[in-house]
Write a protein that holds these residues in place. Structure first.
Motif, PDB file in Angstrom:
ATOM      1  N   GLY A 113      63.500 -61.738  70.471  1.00  0.00           N
ATOM      2  CA  GLY A 113      63.506 -62.196  68.968  1.00  0.00           C
ATOM      3  C   GLY A 113      62.385 -63.224  68.864  1.00  0.00           C
ATOM      4  N   LEU A 114      62.182 -63.893  67.624  1.00  0.00           N
ATOM      5  CA  LEU A 114      61.267 -64.746  67.585  1.00  0.00           C
ATOM      6  C   LEU A 114      61.108 -65.978  68.462  1.00  0.00           C
ATOM      7  CD1 LEU A 114      59.261 -65.750  65.519  1.00  0.00           C
ATOM      8  CD2 LEU A 114      60.805 -67.195  64.403  1.00  0.00           C
ATOM      9  N   ASP A 115      62.137 -66.455  69.267  1.00  0.00           N
ATOM     10  CA  ASP A 115      61.923 -67.428  70.368  1.00  0.00           C
ATOM     11  C   ASP A 115      61.213 -66.566  71.713  1.00  0.00           C
ATOM     12  OD1 ASP A 115      63.171 -69.312  68.775  1.00  0.00           O
ATOM     13  OD2 ASP A 115      65.017 -69.206  69.731  1.00  0.00           O
ATOM     14  N   LEU A 160      56.413 -75.971  77.095  1.00  0.00           N
ATOM     15  CA  LEU A 160      56.571 -77.225  75.964  1.00  0.00           C
ATOM     16  C   LEU A 160      57.296 -76.512  74.868  1.00  0.00           C
ATOM     17  CD1 LEU A 160      53.579 -79.097  76.499  1.00  0.00           C
ATOM     18  CD2 LEU A 160      55.647 -79.878  76.732  1.00  0.00           C
ATOM     19  N   ALA A 161      56.589 -75.086  74.374  1.00  0.00           N
ATOM     20  CA  ALA A 161      57.397 -74.146  73.147  1.00  0.00           C
ATOM     21  C   ALA A 161      58.986 -73.899  73.640  1.00  0.00           C
ATOM     22  CB  ALA A 161      56.532 -72.986  72.971  1.00  0.00           C
ATOM     23  N   GLY A 162      59.097 -73.769  74.860  1.00  0.00           N
ATOM     24  CA  GLY A 162      60.350 -73.289  75.215  1.00  0.00           C
ATOM     25  C   GLY A 162      61.300 -74.581  75.267  1.00  0.00           C
ATOM     26  N   LEU A 163      60.768 -75.950  75.494  1.00  0.00           N
ATOM     27  CA  LEU A 163      61.699 -76.833  75.318  1.00  0.00           C
ATOM     28  C   LEU A 163      61.877 -77.294  74.054  1.00  0.00           C
ATOM     29  CD1 LEU A 163      62.594 -79.405  76.872  1.00  0.00           C
ATOM     30  CD2 LEU A 163      60.423 -80.308  76.754  1.00  0.00           C
ATOM     31  N   ASP A 169      51.983 -80.163  70.605  1.00  0.00           N
ATOM     32  CA  ASP A 169      52.013 -79.473  69.373  1.00  0.00           C
ATOM     33  C   ASP A 169      52.949 -78.242  69.594  1.00  0.00           C
ATOM     34  OD1 ASP A 169      51.410 -79.635  66.521  1.00  0.00           O
ATOM     35  OD2 ASP A 169      50.227 -77.807  66.814  1.00  0.00           O
ATOM     36  N   TRP A 170      52.998 -77.474  70.740  1.00  0.00           N
ATOM     37  CA  TRP A 170      53.693 -76.378  70.880  1.00  0.00           C
ATOM     38  C   TRP A 170      55.230 -76.692  71.056  1.00  0.00           C
ATOM     39  CZ3 TRP A 170      52.567 -71.744  69.889  1.00  0.00           C
ATOM     40  CH2 TRP A 170      51.138 -71.028  69.897  1.00  0.00           C
ATOM     41  N   MET A 171      55.624 -77.883  71.671  1.00  0.00           N
ATOM     42  CA  MET A 171      56.698 -78.295  71.434  1.00  0.00           C
ATOM     43  C   MET A 171      57.314 -78.565  70.044  1.00  0.00           C
ATOM     44  SD  MET A 171      58.856 -81.344  73.650  1.00  0.00           S
ATOM     45  CE  MET A 171      58.116 -82.684  72.827  1.00  0.00           C
ATOM     46  N   ARG A 172      56.578 -79.202  69.356  1.00  0.00           N
ATOM     47  CA  ARG A 172      57.143 -79.264  67.959  1.00  0.00           C
ATOM     48  C   ARG A 172      57.170 -77.962  67.362  1.00  0.00           C
ATOM     49  NH1 ARG A 172      54.162 -79.472  63.460  1.00  0.00           N
ATOM     50  NH2 ARG A 172      52.094 -79.042  64.398  1.00  0.00           N
ATOM     51  N   ARG A 173      56.410 -77.121  67.568  1.00  0.00           N
ATOM     52  CA  ARG A 173      56.179 -75.832  66.890  1.00  0.00           C
ATOM     53  C   ARG A 173      57.514 -75.045  67.452  1.00  0.00           C
ATOM     54  NH1 ARG A 173      51.694 -74.287  64.488  1.00  0.00           N
ATOM     55  NH2 ARG A 173      49.730 -75.356  64.931  1.00  0.00           N
ATOM     56  N   GLY A 174      57.995 -75.063  68.536  1.00  0.00           N
ATOM     57  CA  GLY A 174      58.891 -74.392  69.126  1.00  0.00           C
ATOM     58  C   GLY A 174      60.281 -75.075  68.428  1.00  0.00           C
ATOM     59  N   LEU A 232      64.801 -74.792  64.106  1.00  0.00           N
ATOM     60  CA  LEU A 232      65.384 -75.793  63.183  1.00  0.00           C
ATOM     61  C   LEU A 232      65.386 -74.936  61.821  1.00  0.00           C
ATOM     62  CD1 LEU A 232      64.861 -79.177  64.157  1.00  0.00           C
ATOM     63  CD2 LEU A 232      66.558 -77.929  64.627  1.00  0.00           C
ATOM     64  N   LEU A 233      64.338 -74.472  61.471  1.00  0.00           N
ATOM     65  CA  LEU A 233      64.090 -73.799  60.179  1.00  0.00           C
ATOM     66  C   LEU A 233      64.666 -72.405  60.125  1.00  0.00           C
ATOM     67  CD1 LEU A 233      60.559 -74.986  59.245  1.00  0.00           C
ATOM     68  CD2 LEU A 233      62.733 -75.826  58.489  1.00  0.00           C
ATOM     69  N   ASN A 234      65.227 -71.828  61.142  1.00  0.00           N
ATOM     70  CA  ASN A 234      66.038 -70.447  61.199  1.00  0.00           C
ATOM     71  C   ASN A 234      67.476 -70.706  60.805  1.00  0.00           C
ATOM     72  OD1 ASN A 234      66.972 -68.053  61.662  1.00  0.00           O
ATOM     73  ND2 ASN A 234      66.072 -67.953  63.856  1.00  0.00           N
ATOM     74  N   PRO A 235      67.930 -70.514  59.741  1.00  0.00           N
ATOM     75  CA  PRO A 235      69.376 -70.548  59.525  1.00  0.00           C
ATOM     76  C   PRO A 235      70.297 -69.582  59.992  1.00  0.00           C
ATOM     77  CG  PRO A 235      68.271 -69.599  57.707  1.00  0.00           C
ATOM     78  CD  PRO A 235      67.233 -69.907  58.597  1.00  0.00           C
TER      79      PRO A 235
END
Length: 209
Positions: free
Chosen positions: A22-24, A42-45, A114-119, A124-127
């Motif tokens: 999926g997207l993650d 960091l993205a995974g975190l 910034d990748w942690m923030r993006r992850g 969070l924006l995926n309802p």
């Protein structure tokens, strides 16, 4: 079911669902392949933190609902089972043929943290994640334990499984990315997940509340 049975059952089911592409998965795979393992971690975190936020929020809400009204919780539980049945039938009838990590998250760039923030934001924006937790967590509510804390525990287990999966993705970036691009692999994973969803719905319909 007992707390031990609930935890073991949830862990087995969540492990299957965690590896569903999926997207993650796309975000971590692409980041590992292009930006390197540190940024991918960091993205995974960030994604795991997002799952814990979603799971904890939903678990606290479900726990409050169970405390306020057993009947309302039962209605929600059966509604969630119907939703899982619908998802399972859809995955069995129409499994995906391809999975392209680059196409799903193209254009993402930035510094390391910034990748942690993006992850985190991506999660969070995926309802759909919130809807999934509302449908999934009640199926594993154990008897004789406080609802809220126990459901938070299940959400934490899902987060740990996600962290382990992302670590495996980062370690084996290229082999896994190639495997997930094969139509047969993606279709097989979708069908397995569809079967898991249907099994949960059947267990609820045939078992004792």
């Amino acid at each position: 079911m007992s707390p031990a049975e609930a935890v073991l059952g949830f862990t087995a089911a969540a492990a299957v669902l965690t590896v569903l592409p999926g997207l993650d998965t796309a975000l971590v795979l692409r980041t590992a392949a292009i930006e390197g393992p540190r940024r991918a971690a960091l993205a995974g975190l960030g994604i795991v933190i997002g799952c814990l936020v979603w799971g904890s929020a939903v678990a606290v809400g479900l726990g409050a609902l169970l405390t306020a009204s057993q009947a309302a919780f039962t209605v929600l539980k059966w509604t969630g089972a119907a939703y899982l049945l619908w998802l399972g039938i859809g995955l069995l009838r129409r499994p995906r043929r391809t999975f392209d990590p680059g196409a799903e998250v193209a254009g993402l760039t930035g510094g390391e943290f910034d990748w942690m923030r993006r992850g985190l934001i991506t999660n969070l924006l995926n309802p759909k994640i919130g809807v999934f937790y509302i449908s999934f967590l009640p199926q594993f509510m154990a008897q004789g334990v406080p609802a809220g804390p126990f459901l938070v525990l299940l959400a934490a287990i899902h987060g740990l499984l996600g962290a382990a999966w992302f670590a495996a993705l980062i370690i084996a970036t290229q082999p896994l990315a190639k495997a997930l691009r094969r139509p047969g692999v993606v279709a097989w994973l979708d069908r397995v997940t569809g079967g898991v969803f249907i099994a949960f719905a059947a267990r609820l319909a045939l078992g004792k509340n």
